[in-house]
Scaffold this active site. Structure first.
Site, mmCIF file in Angstrom:
data_model
loop_
_atom_site.group_PDB
_atom_site.id
_atom_site.type_symbol
_atom_site.label_atom_id
_atom_site.label_comp_id
_atom_site.label_asym_id
_atom_site.label_seq_id
_atom_site.Cartn_x
_atom_site.Cartn_y
_atom_site.Cartn_z
ATOM 1 N N LEU A 1 0.822 -1.150 0.135
ATOM 2 C CA LEU A 1 0.180 0.079 0.210
ATOM 3 C C LEU A 1 0.710 1.138 0.128
ATOM 4 C CD1 LEU A 1 -2.780 1.573 0.302
ATOM 5 C CD2 LEU A 1 -2.315 0.961 2.840
ATOM 6 N N GLU B 1 3.419 4.403 -0.263
ATOM 7 C CA GLU B 1 4.412 4.863 -1.111
ATOM 8 C C GLU B 1 5.207 5.843 -0.380
ATOM 9 O OE1 GLU B 1 2.053 5.956 -4.368
ATOM 10 O OE2 GLU B 1 1.402 3.956 -4.938
ATOM 11 N N GLY C 1 1.931 7.662 3.129
ATOM 12 C CA GLY C 1 2.109 6.704 4.436
ATOM 13 C C GLY C 1 0.835 6.864 5.383
ATOM 14 N N GLU D 1 2.059 -0.298 10.118
ATOM 15 C CA GLU D 1 0.620 -0.485 9.951
ATOM 16 C C GLU D 1 -0.509 0.656 10.549
ATOM 17 O OE1 GLU D 1 -0.991 -4.441 10.214
ATOM 18 O OE2 GLU D 1 0.943 -5.383 9.785
ATOM 19 N N GLY D 2 0.099 1.934 10.328
ATOM 20 C CA GLY D 2 -0.567 3.172 10.704
ATOM 21 C C GLY D 2 0.096 3.454 12.200
#
Ligand code: COS
Length: 382
Positions: free
Chosen positions: A124, A126, A130, A363-364
Site C-alpha cells: 500500500l 508509497e 504513508g 500498519e498505521g
C-alpha cells in the site's frame, strides 16, 4: 493469568514457543547482525502448519481465527520481532485475498500461503502516501484483458522474498480513495522488479523493500473484488491485522521482562540482588501489570473479531496502540533495569528495544490509531 485457552490454543502456543526457543533464540543475534532473512525458520514454521492457522480448511489451512494467530505471533515475538514480523506480514498480505478474493483466487493462492510454500506481501505505502494512505499514485489501467501497473511501493515487508503481492493502485485518479483497486501480482511478472533494500534500526532480519512497476501487465482476473473498492480492501485488511501488531508488542514486552527479572535476581549491588530494592521492584511491577493488561486487551479484541463482529475498526486500533506502547515502554525499562548490561549487545534487551520501536510506526502510526479511535467515537455520537 489464566486466559482459559482451549486445549488446541494451548497446543498452538506451546508449538510456537518451542520453535521460538529452539530455533529462533540461538540465531536471533546473528540474523540481526547480518540482516539475514530467516528462511530456515520460515521452513520450520511451514512444516509446523502455523502459516495456515487463520486460513479456512477448504483452502488448506487449519481454519482457526485471530486469537490463534495472535497467540502464535506473541510467542514468536517473545524471541525475535524480526522473525515475527516476517510471519505476521504474511497474514497482512493474505487478508485482501481471504476477505475479498473470489473463490477462484482463494483456490489458486490460499493453499500455497497456508502451506508456507509461497510467502505473500501487502503493498500500500508509497513515498508520498504513508499515514495519508489515500495519497497513493501507483496506477492500474485496464487495457484489453490486462491491467497495466505503473508506480513504486515503498517499505514493503517481505518485499523481494515473497512470491505473491497484494497491491493497492488507482484505477481512477480523479476519485481519490474511491478510485483505488486491489490486485494480485506475482513475482516474476515482466515489469515488476525490486528496488532498494532498506537498512533498519530494528527488525533487521525482516526484508523491507521497494516494489517497482513499469508497464507491468497482469491478467484482468487478478483484480480483487472490483474497481473502486481498493481502499476499503486496504482498510479492512489493516483492521484485521492491527491486533496482530499488538500481539507483537505483548510478545516483545514479555521477552524483555523475563530478561530483566532474571538479571535483577542475579545482579548484586550494595550487597543485595537489585530486585530487593523498591525502585527496581516498582519498575518490574509496572512492567508486569502493563503486559497483563495488554495481553487481556489483545485476547478480548481477537475473540470479539472471531465472534463475527462486523465493525472492528476502533477495537483493533485500540489493541494496536495500547499493546505496542506497552512493548516500547517495557523494553525501554528492561534496558533501564539492566543498566549498562542492558545497553550492551551481549544481552537481548538491546535488540528488543530497537525492534519494538517499529510497532508504534508500521500498519498505521500510533497517532493515526488515535485518530481512528477518535473518528469512531465521533460517529457514535451522531
Ligand atoms: N473500514 C471500512 N471503510 C473505511 C475504513 C475502515 N476501517 N476506514 C476508512 N474507510 C472508508 C471511509 O468510510 C471513507 O469512505 P467514503 O469515501 O465512502 O466515505 C473512505 O474509506 C476514506 O476514509 P477517510 O476519509 O477516513 O480517509 P482519510 O483519507 O482521512 O484517511 C486513514 C484516513 C484511515 C487512511 C488513515 O487514518 C490511516 O489509517 N492511515 C494509516 C494507513 C496505514 O496504516 N498505513 C500503513 C501501511 S500498510 S503496512
Amino acid at each position: 493469568m489464566d486466559y482459559f485457552l482451549t486445549e488446541e490454543q494451548a497446543m498452538i502456543r506451546d508449538l510456537a514457543r518451542q520453535i521460538a526457543e529452539e530455533k529462533i533464540v540461538p540465531v536471533r543475534r546473528e540474523l540481526d547482525d547480518k540482516e539475514e532473512f530467516p528462511w530456515e525458520i520460515m521452513k520450520v514454521i511451514a512444516q509446523s502448519d502455523l502459516f495456515g492457522l487463520f486460513i479456512p480448511e477448504e483452502y488448506g489451512g487449519l481454519g482457526k481465527g485471530s486469537l490463534e494467530l495472535c497467540i502464535a505471533v506473541e510467542e514468536l515475538s517473545r524471541a525475535c520481532l524480526g522473525v515475527s514480523t516476517t510471519y505476521a506480514a504474511n497474514a497482512l498480505g493474505a487478508y485482501p485475498i481471504l476477505l475479498f478474493g473470489s473463490d477462484e483466487q482463494k483456490k489458486k493462492y490460499l493453499p500455497d500461503i497456508a502451506s508456507g510454500k509461497r510467502l505473500v506481501a501487502f503493498g500500500l505505502t508509497e513515498a508520498n502516501a504513508g499515514s495519508d494512505a489515500a495519497g497513493i499514485q501507483t496506477t492500474a489501467k485496464l487495457t484489453g484483458n490486462e491491467y497495466v501497473l505503473n508506480g513504486t511501493k515503498q517499505w514493503i515487508t517481505n518485499g523481494g522474498e515473497a512470491e505473491i503481492y497484494t497491491i493497492i493502485a488507482l484505477t481512477d485518479k480523479t476519485k481519490g480513495p474511491r478510485g483505488a483497486s486491489a490486485f494480485i501480482v506475482e513475482k516474476g511478472t515482466p515489469g515488476f522488479t525490486f528496488g532498494k533494500k532498506e537498512e533498519k534500526m530494528g527488525i533487521r532480519s525482516s526484508s523491507t523493500r521497494e516494489l517497482v512497476f513499469e508497464n507491468c501487465r497482469i491478467p484482468k482476473e487478478n483484480i480483487i473484488s472490483k474497481e473502486g473498492v481498493g481502499f476499503i480492501v486496504a482498510m479492512k485488511t489493516l483492521d484485521n491485522s492491527r491486533v496482530g501488531v499488538g500481539s507483537q508488542g505483548v510478545g516483545v514486552a514479555q521477552g524483555a521482562f523475563e530478561e530483566a527479572v532474571k538479571f535483577a535476581k542475579q545482579r548484586i549491588q550494595f550487597g543485595h540482588p537489585i530486585i530487593s530494592f523498591q525502585a527496581v521492584q516498582h519498575m518490574l511491577a509496572d512492567m508486569a501489570t502493563d503486559i497483563e493488561a495488554a495481553r487481556a486487551l489483545i485476547y478480548s479484541v481477537a475473540r470479539f473479531m472471531d465472534s463475527g463482529a462486523k465493525d472492528i475498526t476502533k477495537e483493533s486500533a485500540m489493541a494496536k496502540v495500547f499493546a505496542t506502547d506497552v512493548g516500547m515502554r517495557v523494553t525501554t525499562n528492561a534496558v533501564q533495569v539492566m543498566g549498562g548490561s542492558g545497553y550492551m549487545k551481549e544481552y537481548p534487551v538491546e535488540k528488543m528495544m530497537r525492534d519494538a520501536k517499529i510497532l508504534q510506526i508500521y500498519e498505521g502510526t500510533n497517532q493515526i490509531q488515535r485518530n481512528v479511535i477518535g473518528q469512531a467515537l465521533m460517529k457514535k455520537q451522531k
